[in-house]
Design an enzyme around this catalytic site. Sequence first.
Site, short mmCIF file in Angstrom:
data_model
loop_
_atom_site.label_atom_id
_atom_site.label_comp_id
_atom_site.label_asym_id
_atom_site.label_seq_id
_atom_site.Cartn_x
_atom_site.Cartn_y
_atom_site.Cartn_z
N ARG A 172 -69.96 -64.94 -44.83
CA ARG A 172 -69.04 -64.21 -44.49
C ARG A 172 -68.06 -63.90 -45.83
NH1 ARG A 172 -70.50 -61.71 -40.46
NH2 ARG A 172 -68.34 -60.74 -40.22
N HIS A 216 -61.81 -62.17 -28.32
CA HIS A 216 -62.15 -60.70 -29.14
C HIS A 216 -63.31 -61.02 -29.79
CE1 HIS A 216 -60.26 -57.26 -30.26
NE2 HIS A 216 -60.75 -57.34 -31.62
N TYR A 223 -61.08 -48.84 -41.88
CA TYR A 223 -59.60 -48.58 -41.59
C TYR A 223 -58.92 -49.84 -41.86
CZ TYR A 223 -61.06 -50.93 -37.27
OH TYR A 223 -61.52 -52.12 -36.42
N PRO A 224 -57.51 -50.00 -42.22
CA PRO A 224 -56.94 -50.90 -42.18
C PRO A 224 -56.05 -51.33 -41.02
CG PRO A 224 -55.77 -49.04 -43.31
CD PRO A 224 -56.94 -48.64 -42.81
N MET A 225 -55.41 -52.45 -40.77
CA MET A 225 -54.67 -52.91 -39.48
C MET A 225 -53.93 -54.03 -39.79
SD MET A 225 -55.82 -55.67 -38.10
CE MET A 225 -55.29 -55.68 -36.62
N LYS A 267 -51.01 -56.84 -37.56
CA LYS A 267 -50.78 -57.45 -36.23
C LYS A 267 -49.35 -57.10 -36.00
CE LYS A 267 -54.21 -59.41 -34.87
NZ LYS A 267 -55.12 -59.00 -33.54
N GLN A 323 -70.14 -56.20 -39.65
CA GLN A 323 -68.88 -56.09 -39.76
C GLN A 323 -68.16 -56.62 -41.32
OE1 GLN A 323 -66.75 -57.60 -36.57
NE2 GLN A 323 -68.36 -56.84 -35.08
#
Length: 658
Positions: free
Chosen positions: A140, A181, A154-156, A158, A194
Amino acid sequence: MEQRKPPATEEGWYVLHDCRSIDWDAWREAPQRVRDRALSEGIDFLSAYEAIEDAEEGQTAVYTVMGHKADLMILHLRPTMGDLDAAERHFEQTEFAAFTEQEFSYVSVTEASGYTEKSREYFDGEVDDDSGLAQYIQARLHPGVPDEEFVCFYPMSKRRQPDQNWYDTSFEERAAHIKRHGEIGRSHGSNVNQMICGSIGFDDWEWGITLWSEEMTAIKELLTEMRFDPSTSQFAEFGPFYVGRKFAPGDLPAVLAGQRVPTDQDAVPDAHTETDAHAGHDHGSSVHADDGATGDTEGHSGAHPGSASEGDHPHGEAADDADHPTSEHGGDEEDSDTSGGRPDVSGDYELVDDAVQRLGRLGLSEGETYDAGDFALIFHSSADAEALVDDVEDLAESFDHYDRHVTTTVRAQSGQTFVVSIWTAEEAAETAAGFLSDLDGIEQQFGGQLGEGEDDEDSRTAASSESIRTQLAAEGVYAGQPHGEDVYALVVYSEADPEELAAEVADLRDAFDRYDTHVRTSVYRSEDAETAAVASLWDTEDAAGTASEYLTDLPDVVRRQGESDGFGTMGMFYTVKPEYRTEFVEKFDTVGGLLAEMDGHRETSLLANHDDENDMFIASQWDSKEDAMAFFRSEEFSETVDWGRDVLADRPRHVFLA
């Protein structure tokens, strides 16, 4: 107030998503040799970084981007921030970067964080390095870019609102969200890969998410399901989405040409292309379609695992400075109002008759270094010869892609430095001169023929065409070089029904458009003529020769331009402003009357493009080249050119067929 402790994290590779838009106006207006050079440097950069020539490990991939946000996305994964810094600045040094603007960028680092008991054991050092869990986490942290066709980035962050603050929830609550999730992510793992990267302190958002799949609908399905999960619906804020398709660096010319990538080179057998982009430096040579960029996207090993690492991000789930050597011979920038500066790489040199003697004094002789009939460029430089060696060797390596290149070398004599480049044809040397003139300290520039070569028909034709262009240039007439490149034109005449012919040509044009050497192919027709003209323009003579075989297969072809005796001219790209079309036709009638009185004139026709009545094509036939030149030198022609500046939407070009 209780101080909440963040989960443990481990970081891996640093990541840069570099999203670029193309200045399409600047690209269309740039001379072909500038575009060729930009593509060459762009391919070199992307190929070298994809091959990881700048660092010990990592990966680079390039994608088209659909929509208005950007045109290209370059994705870099590298071991250090310094590697990313160098990669971004190195790209800006390429000629290709001058045609781009950075619309969006995102800096982050791959990460794994511990919410489950197992992951906490890893962070506490209770797990062996060769265990499955340790290897999973390392995969990872050091991911591979998968070969899937589609990418979505895309950025995100919380959410941090009074009633919906992720960071005010307990560890146990966050862990429960992450676990649920993650299960959604794993259920889509066979279809979507991912990469989750942390960017707190790096960028405006907190995480960057990159998804890959062979089907964009698979990504849509994953994200739709996750939208209904509370960790997203209650706590997620999203930035812009960038969607694109992966392509190999060698397909960059096809991308800029508007072709589908990966390129499909099965259509129009034996047609020539210059997908390599380097071939554009020599308009007399071409690369066969089979030698261009293939349709296979070159992926790297280490496809990303389907399930995501755990962490404070939408797909989180439980875990079971080097420089790349390239051409940097930038020319002087032209004044331009556009955002992408376009250097002028034209190379001017003085023609001399004693090139053989000049080379002899430098120790280069016929039979050993070159053959009779070759063409030499001899440039003086104020720089030390040793300081130029590396740059000249880089150029020589690029020039060796073309069969017309003989040698390019540095010579020193009596304290002076000379750069010598020898080619089998002057037209090839002309383009090379643009690159040589960018070398350090270049002062005097000379070029000359090296004796008499074989007097074959091809060389006489090439010399004649160049002579025509030179003469017309002296008269202020732009001859046969749309946008700065040599163009090889074909015209066939057909008596077929115009609609039937237009349909046939449309199919042929679709096939031709797969090749970078194709400029345009159109049907032109005059109201009072029984035949229609099919005009096809190409960047290389070989490509035009191959295309001619397909043009002559069109229905009811009666002749080709140039088959009759005399001398033919074609006036191309008369794009008339719609409001002046009637006036333009009337002006042509006036000029036609003048032509009828000129010695050696046989006939002249005005034809309109079947698909665009404002695109005009003028074909003339003369007894000889001298007769045609007399018209182009006439005051009447000059007045017509001046008048045309007001009524034409594009600059006309003249193509000459002996």
